[in-house]
Enzyme design. Structure first.
Site, mmCIF file in Angstrom:
data_model
loop_
_atom_site.group_PDB
_atom_site.id
_atom_site.type_symbol
_atom_site.label_atom_id
_atom_site.label_comp_id
_atom_site.label_asym_id
_atom_site.label_seq_id
_atom_site.Cartn_x
_atom_site.Cartn_y
_atom_site.Cartn_z
ATOM 1 N NE ARG A 51 6.705 4.665 -4.550
ATOM 2 C CZ ARG A 51 7.125 4.812 -3.296
ATOM 3 N NH1 ARG A 51 8.415 4.932 -3.038
ATOM 4 N NH2 ARG A 51 6.274 4.859 -2.286
ATOM 5 C CB SER A 54 3.110 -1.400 0.022
ATOM 6 O OG SER A 54 4.339 -2.083 0.148
ATOM 7 C CB CYS A 56 -2.001 2.750 0.057
ATOM 8 S SG CYS A 56 -2.838 3.863 1.216
ATOM 9 C CB CYS A 69 0.067 5.806 -0.340
ATOM 10 S SG CYS A 69 0.554 5.312 1.317
ATOM 11 C CD GLN A 72 5.610 8.075 -0.779
ATOM 12 O OE1 GLN A 72 5.219 6.909 -0.707
ATOM 13 N NE2 GLN A 72 6.514 8.553 0.035
ATOM 14 N NE ARG A 95 3.729 0.791 8.896
ATOM 15 C CZ ARG A 95 2.973 1.806 9.335
ATOM 16 N NH1 ARG A 95 2.663 2.799 8.541
ATOM 17 N NH2 ARG A 95 2.551 1.822 10.573
ATOM 18 C CB THR A 115 0.912 5.207 11.459
ATOM 19 O OG1 THR A 115 0.631 4.081 10.639
ATOM 20 C CG2 THR A 115 2.395 5.563 11.352
ATOM 21 C CG ASP A 127 6.838 -2.112 7.254
ATOM 22 O OD1 ASP A 127 6.119 -2.928 6.640
ATOM 23 O OD2 ASP A 127 7.447 -1.186 6.693
ATOM 24 N NE ARG A 129 5.494 -1.826 3.998
ATOM 25 C CZ ARG A 129 5.847 -0.609 3.647
ATOM 26 N NH1 ARG A 129 5.450 -0.119 2.490
ATOM 27 N NH2 ARG A 129 6.606 0.134 4.435
ATOM 28 C CE LYS A 155 8.702 0.582 0.247
ATOM 29 N NZ LYS A 155 7.994 1.523 -0.646
#
Length: 197
Positions: A51, A54, A56, A69, A72, A95, A115, A127, A129, A155
């Site tokens: 996984r 990122s 948070c 987040c 998860q 992000r 968002t 995003d 990232r 991803k």
């Protein structure tokens, strides 16, 4: 080229009860201090569960009502505590826009933006990232094939673009709570996340 800098045993999870190792790296192009958590049973997996998570702060640490987040991350730690795997914890808050900008975006979301709209209003892309260094971290660990835990197609695309073969994609659960339903719906409708709401 990324290389492992240090490996240290520790216990993780909500009760600090799951055996893992934390790894740092040399040679990452940015100055971000990404880390890997390797769960002991990962060594028995031909193709490890991975996984990319990122950072948070609001969700991971404070379990904010505005996102999923932290849930998860907790779900993944529990799963990997049983089955093994690797979490790449990437320092890409909000992000990729940073913590203070994310809080500015929260203010806009409180006024009715989703968002993505909030990030765009602040002058950022949907995003920002970049998962290049995640691929480099995997290669530093000798991993070229993964079973990826993600709901995010970005991803998957980026790992494949950087030479990591995706053998399987597994979703996390949909962690719906008071305050995050519109956020999750925006992730599905705008970000194309694979979430069963």
């Amino acid at each position: 080229m990324a290389e492992v800098r240090a490996r240290v045993d520790l216990k993780v999870g909500s009760k600090s009860h799951i055996d893992a190792e934390i790894l740092s790296f040399h040679g990452l192009k940015t100055d971000k201090e990404h880390i890997a958590l390797i769960f002991k049973q990962a060594d028995t997996q031909d193709i490890p569960l991975v996984r990319m998570h990122s950072e948070c702060l609001t969700g991971d640490v404070f379990h904010s009502s505005r996102c999923d987040c932290g849930e998860q991350l907790d779900e993944t730690i529990e799963l990997m505590g049983k089955k093994g795997g690797i979490i790449l914890y990437l320092r890409q808050e909000g992000r990729g826009i940073g913590l203070y900008n994310k809080i500015d975006a929260y203010k806009l979301q409180s006024a009715g933006m989703n968002t993505y709209e909030a990030n765009n209003h602040l002058g950022f892309g949907d995003d920002l990232r970049d998962f290049t260094e995640a691929a480099e971290m995997l290669k530093a660990l000798g991993i070229e094939k993964v079973r990826l835990i993600t709901n995010n197609p970005k991803k998957i695309r980026e790992l494949q673009q950087h030479g990591i073969e995706l053998v399987e994609s597994l979703n996390t659960s949909a962690h719906i709570k008071d305050g995050n339903e519109s956020y999750l719906k925006a992730k599905v409708s705008h970000g194309k996340h694979d979430l069963d709401l």
